[in-house]
Design a protein around this motif. Sequence first.
Motif, PDB file in Angstrom:
ATOM      1  N   LEU A  27       0.811  -1.217   0.000  1.00  0.00           N
ATOM      2  CA  LEU A  27       0.000   0.000   0.000  1.00  0.00           C
ATOM      3  C   LEU A  27       0.847   1.270   0.000  1.00  0.00           C
ATOM      4  CD1 LEU A  27      -2.788  -1.025   2.559  1.00  0.00           C
ATOM      5  CD2 LEU A  27      -2.943  -0.985   0.064  1.00  0.00           C
ATOM      6  N   GLN A  28       2.163   1.085  -0.071  1.00  0.00           N
ATOM      7  CA  GLN A  28       3.106   2.210  -0.067  1.00  0.00           C
ATOM      8  C   GLN A  28       2.944   3.064   1.199  1.00  0.00           C
ATOM      9  OE1 GLN A  28       2.271   4.068  -3.952  1.00  0.00           O
ATOM     10  NE2 GLN A  28       3.949   2.909  -4.841  1.00  0.00           N
ATOM     11  N   LEU A  29       2.843   2.370   2.323  1.00  0.00           N
ATOM     12  CA  LEU A  29       2.738   3.016   3.619  1.00  0.00           C
ATOM     13  C   LEU A  29       4.078   2.903   4.342  1.00  0.00           C
ATOM     14  CD1 LEU A  29      -0.762   1.622   4.676  1.00  0.00           C
ATOM     15  CD2 LEU A  29      -0.245   3.971   3.970  1.00  0.00           C
ATOM     16  N   PRO A  30       4.374   3.832   5.221  1.00  0.00           N
ATOM     17  CA  PRO A  30       5.690   3.826   5.876  1.00  0.00           C
ATOM     18  C   PRO A  30       5.833   2.700   6.894  1.00  0.00           C
ATOM     19  CG  PRO A  30       4.296   5.533   6.820  1.00  0.00           C
ATOM     20  CD  PRO A  30       3.553   4.979   5.644  1.00  0.00           C
ATOM     21  N   ASP A  31       7.009   2.131   6.960  1.00  0.00           N
ATOM     22  CA  ASP A  31       7.326   1.147   7.984  1.00  0.00           C
ATOM     23  C   ASP A  31       7.856   1.889   9.208  1.00  0.00           C
ATOM     24  OD1 ASP A  31       7.447  -1.359   9.024  1.00  0.00           O
ATOM     25  OD2 ASP A  31       9.323  -1.939   8.045  1.00  0.00           O
ATOM     26  N   GLY A  32       7.755   1.263  10.366  1.00  0.00           N
ATOM     27  CA  GLY A  32       8.291   1.877  11.571  1.00  0.00           C
ATOM     28  C   GLY A  32       7.442   2.991  12.136  1.00  0.00           C
ATOM     29  N   LYS A  33       6.219   3.156  11.658  1.00  0.00           N
ATOM     30  CA  LYS A  33       5.295   4.159  12.178  1.00  0.00           C
ATOM     31  C   LYS A  33       4.138   3.473  12.897  1.00  0.00           C
ATOM     32  CE  LYS A  33       7.178   7.855  10.152  1.00  0.00           C
ATOM     33  NZ  LYS A  33       7.667   9.054  10.880  1.00  0.00           N
ATOM     34  N   LYS A  34       3.502   4.207  13.794  1.00  0.00           N
ATOM     35  CA  LYS A  34       2.262   3.725  14.399  1.00  0.00           C
ATOM     36  C   LYS A  34       1.117   4.253  13.550  1.00  0.00           C
ATOM     37  CE  LYS A  34       4.187   3.585  19.079  1.00  0.00           C
ATOM     38  NZ  LYS A  34       4.419   2.140  19.016  1.00  0.00           N
ATOM     39  N   LEU A  35       0.380   3.332  12.936  1.00  0.00           N
ATOM     40  CA  LEU A  35      -0.663   3.714  11.986  1.00  0.00           C
ATOM     41  C   LEU A  35      -2.048   3.440  12.571  1.00  0.00           C
ATOM     42  CD1 LEU A  35       0.827   2.459   8.591  1.00  0.00           C
ATOM     43  CD2 LEU A  35       0.979   4.734   9.628  1.00  0.00           C
ATOM     44  N   ILE A  36      -2.861   4.492  12.637  1.00  0.00           N
ATOM     45  CA  ILE A  36      -4.226   4.411  13.138  1.00  0.00           C
ATOM     46  C   ILE A  36      -5.174   4.455  11.945  1.00  0.00           C
ATOM     47  CG2 ILE A  36      -5.884   5.337  14.793  1.00  0.00           C
ATOM     48  CD1 ILE A  36      -3.083   4.631  15.924  1.00  0.00           C
ATOM     49  N   LEU A  37      -6.112   3.533  11.894  1.00  0.00           N
ATOM     50  CA  LEU A  37      -7.027   3.423  10.758  1.00  0.00           C
ATOM     51  C   LEU A  37      -8.400   3.996  11.092  1.00  0.00           C
ATOM     52  CD1 LEU A  37      -7.720   2.296   7.911  1.00  0.00           C
ATOM     53  CD2 LEU A  37      -8.238   0.117   9.016  1.00  0.00           C
ATOM     54  N   PHE A  38      -8.908   4.828  10.193  1.00  0.00           N
ATOM     55  CA  PHE A  38     -10.308   5.270  10.202  1.00  0.00           C
ATOM     56  C   PHE A  38     -10.867   4.812   8.869  1.00  0.00           C
ATOM     57  CE2 PHE A  38     -13.900   8.028   9.496  1.00  0.00           C
ATOM     58  CZ  PHE A  38     -14.446   8.224  10.759  1.00  0.00           C
ATOM     59  N   VAL A  85      -8.076  -5.892   2.968  1.00  0.00           N
ATOM     60  CA  VAL A  85      -7.418  -6.741   3.970  1.00  0.00           C
ATOM     61  C   VAL A  85      -6.022  -6.205   4.270  1.00  0.00           C
ATOM     62  CG1 VAL A  85      -6.491  -9.056   4.405  1.00  0.00           C
ATOM     63  CG2 VAL A  85      -8.772  -8.793   3.411  1.00  0.00           C
ATOM     64  N   ASP A  86      -5.312  -5.760   3.250  1.00  0.00           N
ATOM     65  CA  ASP A  86      -3.987  -5.159   3.457  1.00  0.00           C
ATOM     66  C   ASP A  86      -4.081  -3.925   4.348  1.00  0.00           C
ATOM     67  OD1 ASP A  86      -2.315  -6.911   2.169  1.00  0.00           O
ATOM     68  OD2 ASP A  86      -2.291  -5.819   0.263  1.00  0.00           O
ATOM     69  N   ALA A  87      -5.109  -3.103   4.142  1.00  0.00           N
ATOM     70  CA  ALA A  87      -5.257  -1.886   4.949  1.00  0.00           C
ATOM     71  C   ALA A  87      -5.458  -2.233   6.421  1.00  0.00           C
ATOM     72  CB  ALA A  87      -6.425  -1.055   4.428  1.00  0.00           C
ATOM     73  N   TYR A  88      -6.268  -3.249   6.685  1.00  0.00           N
ATOM     74  CA  TYR A  88      -6.472  -3.662   8.077  1.00  0.00           C
ATOM     75  C   TYR A  88      -5.185  -4.215   8.682  1.00  0.00           C
ATOM     76  CZ  TYR A  88     -11.530  -3.151   7.463  1.00  0.00           C
ATOM     77  OH  TYR A  88     -12.789  -2.650   7.235  1.00  0.00           O
ATOM     78  N   ASN A  89      -4.469  -5.022   7.913  1.00  0.00           N
ATOM     79  CA  ASN A  89      -3.229  -5.611   8.423  1.00  0.00           C
ATOM     80  C   ASN A  89      -2.112  -4.584   8.573  1.00  0.00           C
ATOM     81  OD1 ASN A  89      -3.366  -8.588   8.931  1.00  0.00           O
ATOM     82  ND2 ASN A  89      -4.276  -8.566   6.886  1.00  0.00           N
ATOM     83  N   ALA A  90      -2.173  -3.523   7.790  1.00  0.00           N
ATOM     84  CA  ALA A  90      -1.150  -2.483   7.878  1.00  0.00           C
ATOM     85  C   ALA A  90      -1.296  -1.640   9.134  1.00  0.00           C
ATOM     86  CB  ALA A  90      -1.213  -1.587   6.646  1.00  0.00           C
ATOM     87  N   ALA A  91      -2.514  -1.579   9.681  1.00  0.00           N
ATOM     88  CA  ALA A  91      -2.797  -0.704  10.816  1.00  0.00           C
ATOM     89  C   ALA A  91      -2.437  -1.379  12.141  1.00  0.00           C
ATOM     90  CB  ALA A  91      -4.270  -0.321  10.824  1.00  0.00           C
ATOM     91  N   ASP A  92      -2.083  -0.538  13.105  1.00  0.00           N
ATOM     92  CA  ASP A  92      -1.859  -1.022  14.464  1.00  0.00           C
ATOM     93  C   ASP A  92      -3.167  -1.096  15.240  1.00  0.00           C
ATOM     94  OD1 ASP A  92       1.151  -1.198  14.724  1.00  0.00           O
ATOM     95  OD2 ASP A  92       0.935   0.855  14.004  1.00  0.00           O
ATOM     96  N   VAL A  93      -4.121  -0.260  14.861  1.00  0.00           N
ATOM     97  CA  VAL A  93      -5.401  -0.198  15.553  1.00  0.00           C
ATOM     98  C   VAL A  93      -6.404   0.493  14.644  1.00  0.00           C
ATOM     99  CG1 VAL A  93      -4.823   2.000  16.669  1.00  0.00           C
ATOM    100  CG2 VAL A  93      -6.533   0.514  17.709  1.00  0.00           C
ATOM    101  N   ILE A  94      -7.687   0.175  14.815  1.00  0.00           N
ATOM    102  CA  ILE A  94      -8.740   0.873  14.085  1.00  0.00           C
ATOM    103  C   ILE A  94      -9.602   1.625  15.082  1.00  0.00           C
ATOM    104  CG2 ILE A  94     -10.275  -1.162  14.112  1.00  0.00           C
ATOM    105  CD1 ILE A  94     -11.460  -0.176  11.475  1.00  0.00           C
ATOM    106  N   ALA A  95      -9.973   2.852  14.732  1.00  0.00           N
ATOM    107  CA  ALA A  95     -10.864   3.658  15.566  1.00  0.00           C
ATOM    108  C   ALA A  95     -12.204   3.791  14.859  1.00  0.00           C
ATOM    109  CB  ALA A  95     -10.262   5.030  15.821  1.00  0.00           C
TER     110      ALA A  95
END
Length: 415
Positions: free
Chosen positions: A235-246, A308-318
């Motif tokens: 998804l071309q998202l950064p590694d090593g970051k805390k990612l919150i999903l909305f 599914v990738d977006a959910y797996n990429a996130a650390d948490v969903i709000a």
Amino acid sequence: MILHLSTFHLEGGAGIAATRLHRALLKAGVQSAMLVPDTRHPENGVTALADTTWKKQLVFARFAGERLHFLPHEKDRSVRFAFSPARIGADISSHPLVQAADILHLHWFNFGFLSMRSLEKLFRLGKPVVWTMHDMWAATGGCHYNRGCDHFLTHCRHCPYLSTAGPYDISFTQFEKKQSLYGIPRIALVSPSNWLDHTVKSAALTAPLHSLSIPNCIDTQVFKPGDQASARQRLQLPDGKKLILFAGANTQDPRKGFSFFREAIEPLHMQYPDLEVIMFGKTKNAALADLAAKVHYLGKITDTAQMVDAYNAADVIAVPSLEDNLPNTIMEAMACGTPAIGFRTGGIPEMIDHQLNGYVAEAGSSPGLAEGISWVLAHNEQGRLSHHAREKVLSHYAEEVVTRRYHQLYESMLP
């Protein structure tokens, strides 16, 4: 044969839930079919009324006519799609699939698919009816969520959604019509959440009817945990970051609580400078401009693998919804092992077990939402919350669990 009737096929939470149940029933060996007004994604077992250009135009005309009918009554633009008068719809009572069905299974059928008159013609066929309620509409005089109004507990009137509210407004009229219709068929009302089932059992319209709670289902072989680093790379998202999903919600809909999410991000970003946000669904650039953290907007996702990738990429969903039944986004995220944070409202606290697989904050509390996100980030380093999130979905929402309960209901409805 079970015939599912739904306005949407693979759009909207209710349409997706209906399609997932139809597919799961087919896997379980149950004869199932689905009838929708139109679809952009042809699928075996799913039939669209609109099979010609002219019929597609007719589907849109019914939708437009239904909304235009409500326009003189709406209090303001914010309630435009929150109340359905059900005055315009298709007569499908003679459709071959309807005629062949042993049980008619209603889902969300507003926005010009079925009207009150359409419903009456279906009910008078004498077939058993199962109605999965994806919101409160069946129990009210027209609103999909009551927003604090309790008139539906006795008799709808003086509707707060209406500019023409009064003792005999259109909510009163629809309430009366539903009351006369509900005694016609053998009917079972199914609520995906215990919260909605309790509401159904308390509402004047639906209290006399047979009602029960059966949750929506999900394919746990599709929505499953995956490697976070790989998902981020795709998804071309950064590694090593805390990612919150909305995810998956309209940021312009006050009911979805995006304003609380925005307020929660500001203190979190100060606590976690490496925190960033992933978003997908409907939004406007202006809604993202003043977010304290960097936003990765993925657009409207229709591809399941990408979702599914977006959910797996996130650390948490709000999921800060102020009113909701049994949100697909929470179920999907938890199936992928992503812990969820939501408000204590509707069916959300039934899905999230507080501090076991996520965090439940008090409704409308931005500080509570921020505290929940922080708590999950601090307590899921070993994956304990992720494990329990996945286990909750497997035990409560897996296809075989849900279809077994529906099959028992169908059997009980047949002579």
